[in-house]
Every structure is written in C-alpha cells, then in structure tokens.
Design a protein around this motif. Sequence first.
Motif, mmCIF file in Angstrom:
data_model
loop_
_atom_site.group_PDB
_atom_site.id
_atom_site.type_symbol
_atom_site.label_atom_id
_atom_site.label_comp_id
_atom_site.label_asym_id
_atom_site.label_seq_id
_atom_site.Cartn_x
_atom_site.Cartn_y
_atom_site.Cartn_z
ATOM 1 N N GLY A 136 21.496 12.920 18.830
ATOM 2 C CA GLY A 136 20.111 13.583 19.068
ATOM 3 C C GLY A 136 19.627 14.350 17.934
ATOM 4 O O GLY A 136 20.130 13.879 16.516
ATOM 5 N N ASP A 137 18.739 15.386 17.798
ATOM 6 C CA ASP A 137 18.093 16.052 16.659
ATOM 7 C C ASP A 137 18.641 17.408 16.445
ATOM 8 O O ASP A 137 17.950 18.080 15.523
ATOM 9 C CB ASP A 137 16.852 15.866 16.633
ATOM 10 C CG ASP A 137 15.997 16.440 17.889
ATOM 11 O OD1 ASP A 137 16.620 16.988 18.777
ATOM 12 O OD2 ASP A 137 14.918 16.598 18.072
ATOM 13 N N SER A 138 19.568 18.098 17.302
ATOM 14 C CA SER A 138 20.251 19.088 17.195
ATOM 15 C C SER A 138 20.958 19.145 15.746
ATOM 16 O O SER A 138 21.765 18.093 15.826
ATOM 17 C CB SER A 138 20.924 19.760 18.141
ATOM 18 O OG SER A 138 20.154 20.023 19.334
ATOM 19 N N ARG A 139 21.011 19.922 14.835
ATOM 20 C CA ARG A 139 21.558 19.750 13.469
ATOM 21 C C ARG A 139 22.710 20.861 13.296
ATOM 22 O O ARG A 139 22.899 21.913 13.833
ATOM 23 C CB ARG A 139 20.617 19.949 12.468
ATOM 24 C CG ARG A 139 19.314 18.965 12.751
ATOM 25 C CD ARG A 139 18.296 19.326 11.336
ATOM 26 N NE ARG A 139 17.298 18.448 11.490
ATOM 27 C CZ ARG A 139 15.954 18.297 10.644
ATOM 28 N NH1 ARG A 139 16.080 19.458 9.639
ATOM 29 N NH2 ARG A 139 15.279 17.410 10.756
ATOM 30 N N ALA A 140 23.570 20.058 12.265
ATOM 31 C CA ALA A 140 24.580 21.201 11.456
ATOM 32 C C ALA A 140 24.138 21.296 10.006
ATOM 33 O O ALA A 140 23.957 20.464 9.509
ATOM 34 C CB ALA A 140 25.877 20.504 11.906
ATOM 35 N N TYR A 141 24.275 22.560 9.564
ATOM 36 C CA TYR A 141 24.016 22.934 8.193
ATOM 37 C C TYR A 141 25.290 23.439 7.526
ATOM 38 O O TYR A 141 26.064 24.034 8.351
ATOM 39 C CB TYR A 141 22.889 23.782 7.998
ATOM 40 C CG TYR A 141 21.569 23.266 8.288
ATOM 41 C CD1 TYR A 141 20.717 22.867 7.339
ATOM 42 C CD2 TYR A 141 20.832 23.414 9.649
ATOM 43 C CE1 TYR A 141 19.405 22.206 7.605
ATOM 44 C CE2 TYR A 141 19.846 22.882 9.902
ATOM 45 C CZ TYR A 141 18.967 22.214 8.849
ATOM 46 O OH TYR A 141 17.667 21.755 9.075
ATOM 47 N N TRP A 142 25.439 23.174 6.396
ATOM 48 C CA TRP A 142 26.941 23.510 5.712
ATOM 49 C C TRP A 142 26.175 24.472 4.573
ATOM 50 O O TRP A 142 25.642 23.979 3.732
ATOM 51 C CB TRP A 142 27.630 22.462 5.186
ATOM 52 C CG TRP A 142 28.807 22.712 4.649
ATOM 53 C CD1 TRP A 142 29.286 23.735 4.185
ATOM 54 C CD2 TRP A 142 29.959 21.766 3.957
ATOM 55 N NE1 TRP A 142 30.644 23.861 3.657
ATOM 56 C CE2 TRP A 142 31.030 22.534 3.483
ATOM 57 C CE3 TRP A 142 29.829 20.453 3.889
ATOM 58 C CZ2 TRP A 142 32.179 21.939 2.788
ATOM 59 C CZ3 TRP A 142 30.821 19.854 3.240
ATOM 60 C CH2 TRP A 142 31.956 20.630 2.962
ATOM 61 N N ILE A 143 26.531 25.767 4.752
ATOM 62 C CA ILE A 143 26.166 26.725 3.641
ATOM 63 C C ILE A 143 27.300 27.261 2.742
ATOM 64 O O ILE A 143 28.173 27.765 3.350
ATOM 65 C CB ILE A 143 25.247 27.883 4.188
ATOM 66 C CG1 ILE A 143 24.069 27.309 4.995
ATOM 67 C CG2 ILE A 143 24.952 28.789 3.452
ATOM 68 C CD1 ILE A 143 24.181 26.983 6.283
ATOM 69 N N THR A 144 27.192 27.067 1.588
ATOM 70 C CA THR A 144 28.133 27.609 0.762
ATOM 71 C C THR A 144 27.388 28.199 -0.458
ATOM 72 O O THR A 144 26.216 28.503 -0.434
ATOM 73 C CB THR A 144 28.928 26.486 0.092
ATOM 74 O OG1 THR A 144 28.271 25.837 -1.088
ATOM 75 C CG2 THR A 144 29.614 25.684 0.890
ATOM 76 N N ARG A 145 28.126 28.929 -1.197
ATOM 77 C CA ARG A 145 27.630 29.794 -2.388
ATOM 78 C C ARG A 145 26.627 28.826 -3.315
ATOM 79 O O ARG A 145 25.839 28.997 -4.332
ATOM 80 C CB ARG A 145 28.514 30.641 -3.304
ATOM 81 C CG ARG A 145 29.373 31.691 -2.493
ATOM 82 C CD ARG A 145 30.351 32.390 -3.327
ATOM 83 N NE ARG A 145 30.753 33.547 -2.992
ATOM 84 C CZ ARG A 145 32.002 33.705 -1.979
ATOM 85 N NH1 ARG A 145 32.368 32.485 -1.665
ATOM 86 N NH2 ARG A 145 32.157 34.805 -1.440
ATOM 87 N N HIS A 146 27.077 27.508 -3.223
ATOM 88 C CA HIS A 146 26.390 26.649 -4.041
ATOM 89 C C HIS A 146 25.003 25.790 -3.580
ATOM 90 O O HIS A 146 24.120 25.472 -4.231
ATOM 91 C CB HIS A 146 27.149 25.345 -4.322
ATOM 92 C CG HIS A 146 28.407 25.864 -4.963
ATOM 93 N ND1 HIS A 146 28.684 26.392 -6.273
ATOM 94 C CD2 HIS A 146 29.629 26.200 -4.357
ATOM 95 C CE1 HIS A 146 29.931 26.602 -6.508
ATOM 96 N NE2 HIS A 146 30.440 26.745 -5.373
ATOM 97 N N GLY A 147 24.806 26.270 -2.069
ATOM 98 C CA GLY A 147 23.499 25.347 -1.479
ATOM 99 C C GLY A 147 23.694 25.391 -0.183
ATOM 100 O O GLY A 147 24.603 25.615 0.581
ATOM 101 N N CYS A 148 22.738 24.683 0.470
ATOM 102 C CA CYS A 148 22.672 24.601 1.950
ATOM 103 C C CYS A 148 22.423 22.893 2.032
ATOM 104 O O CYS A 148 21.594 22.416 1.848
ATOM 105 C CB CYS A 148 21.336 25.275 2.576
ATOM 106 S SG CYS A 148 20.768 25.043 4.352
ATOM 107 N N TYR A 149 23.134 22.513 2.935
ATOM 108 C CA TYR A 149 23.440 21.087 3.003
ATOM 109 C C TYR A 149 23.249 20.663 4.302
ATOM 110 O O TYR A 149 23.905 21.208 5.480
ATOM 111 C CB TYR A 149 24.490 20.514 2.297
ATOM 112 C CG TYR A 149 24.761 20.867 1.196
ATOM 113 C CD1 TYR A 149 24.381 20.376 0.010
ATOM 114 C CD2 TYR A 149 25.794 22.009 0.865
ATOM 115 C CE1 TYR A 149 24.578 20.832 -1.411
ATOM 116 C CE2 TYR A 149 26.221 22.492 -0.255
ATOM 117 C CZ TYR A 149 25.375 22.013 -1.527
ATOM 118 O OH TYR A 149 25.865 22.255 -2.850
ATOM 119 N N GLN A 150 22.436 19.770 4.823
ATOM 120 C CA GLN A 150 22.285 19.474 6.306
ATOM 121 C C GLN A 150 23.155 18.092 6.463
ATOM 122 O O GLN A 150 23.000 17.114 5.382
ATOM 123 C CB GLN A 150 20.955 18.714 6.686
ATOM 124 C CG GLN A 150 20.635 18.095 7.849
ATOM 125 C CD GLN A 150 19.196 17.780 8.203
ATOM 126 O OE1 GLN A 150 18.287 17.851 7.504
ATOM 127 N NE2 GLN A 150 19.115 16.775 9.245
#
Length: 759
Positions: free
Chosen positions: A392-406
């Motif tokens: 579906g369209d519920s999402r996961a984001y990965w956040i590090t000190r370098h950026g935010c990535y979907q």
Amino acid sequence: MENDAATLYCPNENCQAANPLTHKFCQRCSTPLPKNYLWAVVDSPSLGSPGEILADRYLILDKFVLLDTKPGLLALTPELDNLQPLKAYLRLIPYRLHVPQVYGVLFVADGSSHREILLLEKPPLLIDDTSQQVHLGSQLTTAWRNATSMRQLNWLWQIAHLWQPLVSEGVASSLLDSDVLRVEGSLVRLLELRFDSATSPELPQLGEFWQQLISTAKPVIVEFVDRVSLALIQGEINSTDQLVGVLDRGLAGLGRSQTPTIQIITKTDTGPSRQRNEDACSPPSGTLVSKPPQPTALAIVCDGIGGHEGGNVASNLAIETIQQQVQQLTKVPYDHIDPSLLLNDLDKAVAMANDKISQRNDGENRQGRQRMGTTLVMALPVAHEMYITHVGDSRAYWITRHGCYQVTLDDDVASREVRLGYAIYREAVQQSAAGSLVQALGMGSSTSLHPTSGRFMLDEDAVFLLTSDGLSDFDRVEEYWETEILPILVGEANIATVANRLVEIANTKNGHDNVTVALVHYQVQYWEPEINIQAVIPQSYSAKTVDLASRATDATVLGSPNHKTQVIPDTEPARRTRQFPLQWIVPLLFVVAAGFLGLFVKQLRSPSGASPIFSNPLQTQNPANPAIEATPAPRSLANLSPGWVIKTNNDISLGNNQSLPRGTFLEVIEKKSNPNPASGSFLVSMRVCANKSTQTPASPNNPTVTTSVPPNSKPLPATVLLNSSQVNRFGVVLQSDAANPCRTVTQPPVTEPSDTSPT
C-alpha cells in the motif's frame, strides 16, 4: 538590490513571492520552500558559471549542479518514446535509494541547434544550506580507506544486489566507474547511469574492479576481499545469488563485533477531521519497547480502508495475525537464520493476514469498494540488519546524519506507471487517480498480492520512521525530518517526544486523515574484530535473494471486483516442521486398508464397459473413446503441458534488456525438470505468440487507465526458456475452451484491451 540569482520563488501559486535562498519558509505566506538540487547529465565541460541562471529558473551552483528556483512549476518533460535511455532510470525506481530519478529536461540553445540536458533529482550531494556550498559525495574508491570493515563489506554487498537489476537495464557499467560510484554515509549512490557498450560487463570484470580495493581494505577483511574478487575473476562465483550469499556470511562474521541497542515508540491519533481511527500500530500507541531487555523488536503501522465498513477491523486483524507469525520466526537464533528464507516468511505472514481479512470480507459478502482492507508497513531489526515489508502507501523512511531516505515505493498508479517506463514520477503524480492504490491487504486472494520485502545493512546509528499517509502526504516528512527527527541521533531529543511532535505536525499541517507513526531508534557500538574473516565459496548455492523490481505489483486498482479467497486455518506455524504423531499411525493404517478393500469390491461389482476409476489427466482432455465422458483436470501453472497457451499478467524481465510485456501470449513447447532447483522446480520452453495492451478496470472514483506496449519497443524473442518462479508470476492459464491466439493471431496486436480478470 538583491541579486535575482539568489532568489527562491514561493511554490504557492497564489503567492509566488521571491525569497532569499537561505529561507526555509516563504516570508510572505509561510509556505515551505523546497530546495531541489539537481545533477545535469551533459557531455560538455560545464553548464556555465556559478550564479548564472538557465531557462529563467535553474541557478548554476557548480559545473553540473543546479538549483530549481521555481520549484512550484513542473519541469519540462521529454517524449519518452524518443529518449529510450530515460526508461532505464524509470524502471529502476524500486532502487531509487541508490539510483537518482528523472526530474525533467533542460533545453539549451547551442548556436543554431538546441540540446536536451537530462536533470536528475536527489543526486549524492553534500549541501550546506547556510553558505549554499555544494559538494559531490565522495567516490567509493576514495572513501574506502577510511571506512570500517563492516562498512566496506556493506558497500560491496549493496553493489552485489544492484548488479543484476542494472545488467537487465544495460547500465551495469555504472558500478565499474569510479567517478559515478559514490557513497553517502553507509549508502552506495550513483551520480548517474553509464550505459553499457555492445556487450554488458560480466562478473569477472566486477572482480577486477574490486581488486583495486584490496590494498586499502581493513586488515580483518583483506583475505576475504582478495578471495572473493579472485573467485569472481575465475568464474568460481558465477551468479549474484552466490555472491550475495558469500558476502552475507562475511557480514554475519563481522556482525558479532557490533552490538545494537533498539528503542521503538508508536503513536496514533484520530485527527481533527475524522470520526473514528482506522489506523492501528504495534506496539500499542504510546508504548516504549527496548531491545534489550526485550528479545524481539517489531514495529507495525496499518492504515485501514473501508471507513465505517470496517477499516479499523482490517488494520487490527492484520497486526494481530502478523504479530503471532513473527513471534514464531524470531524464536530462531540469529546464527541459524537464512536471510532469504526470513524474507519469504515475512511475505507469508503478510499473505496470511491478507487472507484472514479477505476471509472476513467473503463471510460478510462484501464486494468491490465495500470490502475492508488495510495498508501495511513493518520493520523488524535482526542483529545488524533491518527488514522492511510493506503493502500500500504507508511508508518507511531511513534517517541518518547524512539524510532522509524513503525506502518504500507506494503501491499506487503513479509509481506503477513510472516503474513500467511510461511516465516521469513528477508528471505521473499530477494525473487523475494517480494516488489510487493498486493493492492492499484484504482486497483479494494472496495469490494476487505482492508484498515488497527488503533488508538493509546497518553500520551506523539510524532512525526508521514508519508512517501512514496522514503524516507523509504533502512531503511533511521531507520538510521536517531535519528539525524534528535528526535531534534523536545527536542526543538532543528522545523518541517519545518526537513521536508526539510528528503527530502534532500531521494534525496541524495536514489534518485530513488519521495519523500513525512508529519510530525505531537503532544505535550501534562496533569494534574491529581481532580474527580475520575468511571467505567460504560454496560449490553450489541454493538460497534465493529478493529482487524488489520483480516483486512490484501490476494488480488492479482497489475497488475492482474481487474473487473469493482461500480459507486458511486460525493458526498456522511459520515453518511446517512437525512430525506425524505416532499414536495416529495404527488407526490410519486401518482406514487406508478399509478404503482399498472397498475400492476393490466396487471394481468387482462395476460393469465391464465402465470408465476406469483412475485416469490420466492428459487422457481425459482427449478421450480415446468419444462416447466416454471424462472431466478434464483443471488447468493451472503447476500442471503445464505442451500445446497449452498462457497469458502474462505481469511484466517479466528476461535479461539482456529484454522483457515480456504484460498481456503476452505464450505456447508451451516443452516442460522439464530444473537442474538448479534454487530458481524453480521446473523449466519450460515456450513460443511467444502475441501481445495485448494492459488495461486497469475502472471504479467509481477511478477512470480507466490504459497503457500499451510502445510501438518502437525492442522486438520480442521467438522462444523463451523460463523457470517455474518466473512462470508463477504470469498469472493466467487459458481454459481449454478458449480460443488459441497462438494459432489464430499472426501479428501481435497492441490496441485491443486484455482480459485482466483475476485468476
């Protein structure tokens, strides 16, 4: 007067005020000011001088780095049929964590002619917003010497996973080009794609490229990298599955020197405009879970579909089912877990949840848009890995000190159009029904459900955000991650406070839906091992890795008619390893003996001219005696026979930049056992006959979306040899009384809509 080059125009069409580049919000209307930094793909030494503006909107920051000063306007887009190389970028959208995506084109006058310059968004750049300084991410070969052994193997592991998808698009050379191959923290990221020459590079060339890294590898993995690169060159490792397996074992060895600490918090809220909360989460809202001391850490977010008809029932039922299954999976010690089997087990857990909800829909006779369903996204940290599964369209984001990535790709119409190479994403999302889901849990049988599961190696502190679209809509995560979530990683905020703040942002900035968030804070302590890691090259490799592109769905838009689903037991273990109870054997033998005795008596009493009790399914299709009525065995992909015709319901990649489009008809020539069971139980040779366009059925809120095979696409092969896992993705077996297009159609039609009824 301020230089026009240092002006960023408000994207609000009712405002469009000019703002300094350092501002994050419009000084007139407070609308967020997105900063879209772009990479220009061009052969010339540079695009111009820094400070110069191209096409009245693109500010040159560096030789090939631009800033779009009018982010509220759509960029010019090319005719995709005329720019075939663009489709490689589009079809690789499931890998956009590593591959930049198309933003648009820049038309530049060059004397009397005009050039089309490709603009890529989210390239590997280091940005200092305060000084507007822009630097390219480090080349992997440069950053390699200063990385830990865990990160060095992590980078090689990512390259191994990217190799086959890039080979299939004719761009594997990108992974052998030091200038293109960049890193951003722990992530391998490509600056652009390099297209292969007449012949695509092969694994021995990858081994030769890796050999240059041996001299600066960390001492603990020098022998490992040397052995693996030599095995690639000599052909001892001859598949990416085998290569990933070897690297997995190396990372598992290093992972013993990495100690993770994990915290999970969830928060759900009805929101200001809804009467009830159809979202659900695990752990329960407001609960903080820490590992250790807890043995398992699992985060789930579900967004129910169906309103008062039962969206909240579907989301809670999905969580309850998946929790039970994952508890079974995590009882296995990490050293005994096969990553590919765990990915399959997570998919099976999702399929079980889907069938539980579908079973409930069927029992209540719900049809079409009355069916209740739910989206799903879940995160399961295991040692040095994070497993993400979503539908579906519920999402996961990965956040590090370098950026935010979907890290997830929405299962909606817009994403599907991009993945099929039909549209640029920024253009696709502007179309009607672009956000309509193409799949969710509970809307049909699990045989037509394609959850996306992936694994990510973790060698640094990170936060994973799982969220329903109540927060992710209108790019709120991209807007606020740096001010709200990044402080967790630098010790300036705790995750409970941040979860509450994110819900508040969703309610005040969006406010149109329920909102649910889960934060997974992963902290790492790592030390270099004292014992060198050895590479073990197996003679044969049977594990199967996951290809996210091939798992992406072509399912119909929600609201279309759905068929009945299979009935599943209330409880089903994740792995069926039970032995048959000994006390049942003797009674069972009596039952079997009685059955055979009754059968024997029935045969003695039957007239001589009767049909045989047992018959060959192939004989029943064409009985020798026409007077004898025989029921044909039901046709399925499991019992394919020569002469049968099947039709694809999905795009199937064949490698060598060829694929079978959805709607292709194939006639079975020969079926035989597969000498490599890892890729399927059998092989089947088929003749390619015809192809039809694909058509998504309409629903009340979704007009018909029709796509077709481009007329200038690469010619289809005459015959193909496929394994059972590829055949199982076809979806359709023609019934015995259907017209045979392989004998009645001489040319592949491209305009007639195909039959997309579910199998």
